[in-house]
Design a protein around this motif. Structure first.
Motif, PDB file in Angstrom:
ATOM      1  N   LYS A  92       1.054   5.753   4.935  1.00 51.46           N
ATOM      2  CA  LYS A  92       0.501   5.084   6.116  1.00 51.46           C
ATOM      3  C   LYS A  92       0.207   6.108   7.204  1.00 51.46           C
ATOM      4  O   LYS A  92       0.795   7.187   7.221  1.00 51.46           O
ATOM      5  CB  LYS A  92       1.487   4.035   6.651  1.00 51.46           C
ATOM      6  N   PHE A 141       5.224  -7.142   9.725  1.00 54.05           N
ATOM      7  CA  PHE A 141       5.183  -6.801   8.299  1.00 54.05           C
ATOM      8  C   PHE A 141       5.392  -8.030   7.423  1.00 54.05           C
ATOM      9  O   PHE A 141       4.903  -8.074   6.285  1.00 54.05           O
ATOM     10  CB  PHE A 141       6.130  -5.635   7.989  1.00 54.05           C
ATOM     11  N   LYS A 183       2.030  -9.199   7.047  1.00 55.79           N
ATOM     12  CA  LYS A 183       1.329  -8.395   6.036  1.00 55.79           C
ATOM     13  C   LYS A 183       1.641  -8.888   4.619  1.00 55.79           C
ATOM     14  O   LYS A 183       0.764  -8.954   3.763  1.00 55.79           O
ATOM     15  CB  LYS A 183       1.732  -6.921   6.174  1.00 55.79           C
ATOM     16  N   TYR A 191       2.560  -3.676   0.597  1.00 60.19           N
ATOM     17  CA  TYR A 191       1.844  -3.187   1.781  1.00 60.19           C
ATOM     18  C   TYR A 191       0.570  -2.451   1.389  1.00 60.19           C
ATOM     19  O   TYR A 191       0.123  -1.532   2.081  1.00 60.19           O
ATOM     20  CB  TYR A 191       2.752  -2.262   2.606  1.00 60.19           C
TER      21      TYR A 191
END
Ligand SMILES: [Zn+2]
Length: 271
Positions: free
Chosen positions: A55, A161, A164, A89
């Motif tokens: 990321k 998250f 996500k 993710y």
């Protein structure tokens, strides 16, 4: 997972290291990690290394990211997928960190074809297929002791998250796809009935553990419940036992089993 990605991740783990003092100080600042055992902490560290490699984290609005801040965000982002893996993710790379709440312009076309525009002030946001935006002030608030003004169960990183994870199947709808070893019907029923009961409580003005904001949409309910699941699990288990039980199957973790119950009386409504 592709062979290439497996190879690349192994290479990252061979080459990258987290400074031990820094790692310990970040963990100490996140009390809800207290119950993780050695093996879980080692796995958390591996996932954090890969997460930081894959990321891209940027400061915005003049915010300067330190190694400690990057690490603190990565640890909290990775906790929900500790037993699920980073593939949840996939499909996006950016994490943008603002010093405090930030403004986002909104547009919506109503049924009569009239365009409405406004600005929202946010502590965090997750875009489908795009970045996660965070306010560092709010990230820090979630990890502040109660006596210093902290709020139990508030964690903006886990919140975004969780969105996500929910977005893996498209727009966040509050019903992330259950794993194959789960009873899909029981999962959907637990989410639905907890949301309906919560919505009723908020409407009647009954005090509840979760932020009333979570009544806005099932997706918000899932994200807010996930925050509480990891950071205030005993309270969530007591108020929404059926939901808690299903979340242990979904996240493959049982935070109430590893964390001691909070001492003393609980404060009033949270935020
Ligand atoms: Zn949200």
């Amino acid at each position: 997972m592709s062979l290439f990605r497996t190879w690349r991740r192994k290479r990252v783990l061979r080459r990258a290291r987290i400074d031990d003092t820094l790692w310990r100080s970040v963990l100490a600042g996140l009390p809800f990690l207290a119950g993780l055992d050695e093996a879980e902490l080692a796995r958390l560290e591996e996932l954090v290394l890969i997460f930081l490699h894959e990321k891209e984290m940027h400061g915005a609005g003049g915010f300067h990211l330190t190694d400690e801040i990057r690490l603190a965000i990565a640890v909290q982002a990775v906790l929900p997928v500790l037993n699920l893996g980073l593939d949840l993710y996939e499909g996006w790379v950016g994490i943008v960190v603002y010093p405090g709440e930030f403004r986002v312009r909104r547009q919506e076309l109503d049924e009569d074809g009239i365009l409405h525009e406004w600005e929202d002030e946010l502590s965090g946001e997750a875009w489908p297929g795009g970045p996660v935006l965070l306010s560092w002030e709010d990230v820090a608030l979630g990890n502040t002791a109660l006596e210093e003004g902290g709020e139990p169960g508030y964690n903006v990183v886990i919140h975004e998250f969780a969105h996500k994870i929910d977005m893996l199947t498209g727009e966040a709808d509050g019903y992330p796809k259950p794993h194959r070893d789960m009873d899909a019907g029981a999962w959907a029923r637990a989410l639905e009935s907890a949301y309906a009961r919560f919505d009723g409580m908020v409407e009647r003005g009954v005090e509840t553990l979760l932020d009333p904001y979570a009544a806005e949409h099932p997706a918000e309910f899932f994200a807010v419940a996930s925050e509480a699941f990891f950071t205030d699990p005993h309270a969530l288990k007591e108020e929404f036992p059926g939901l808690y039980e299903q979340l242990t199957r979904f996240y493959r973790q049982d935070p109430a089993a590893r964390l001691p119950p909070p001492e003393g009386s609980r404060p009033g409504p949270r935020r």
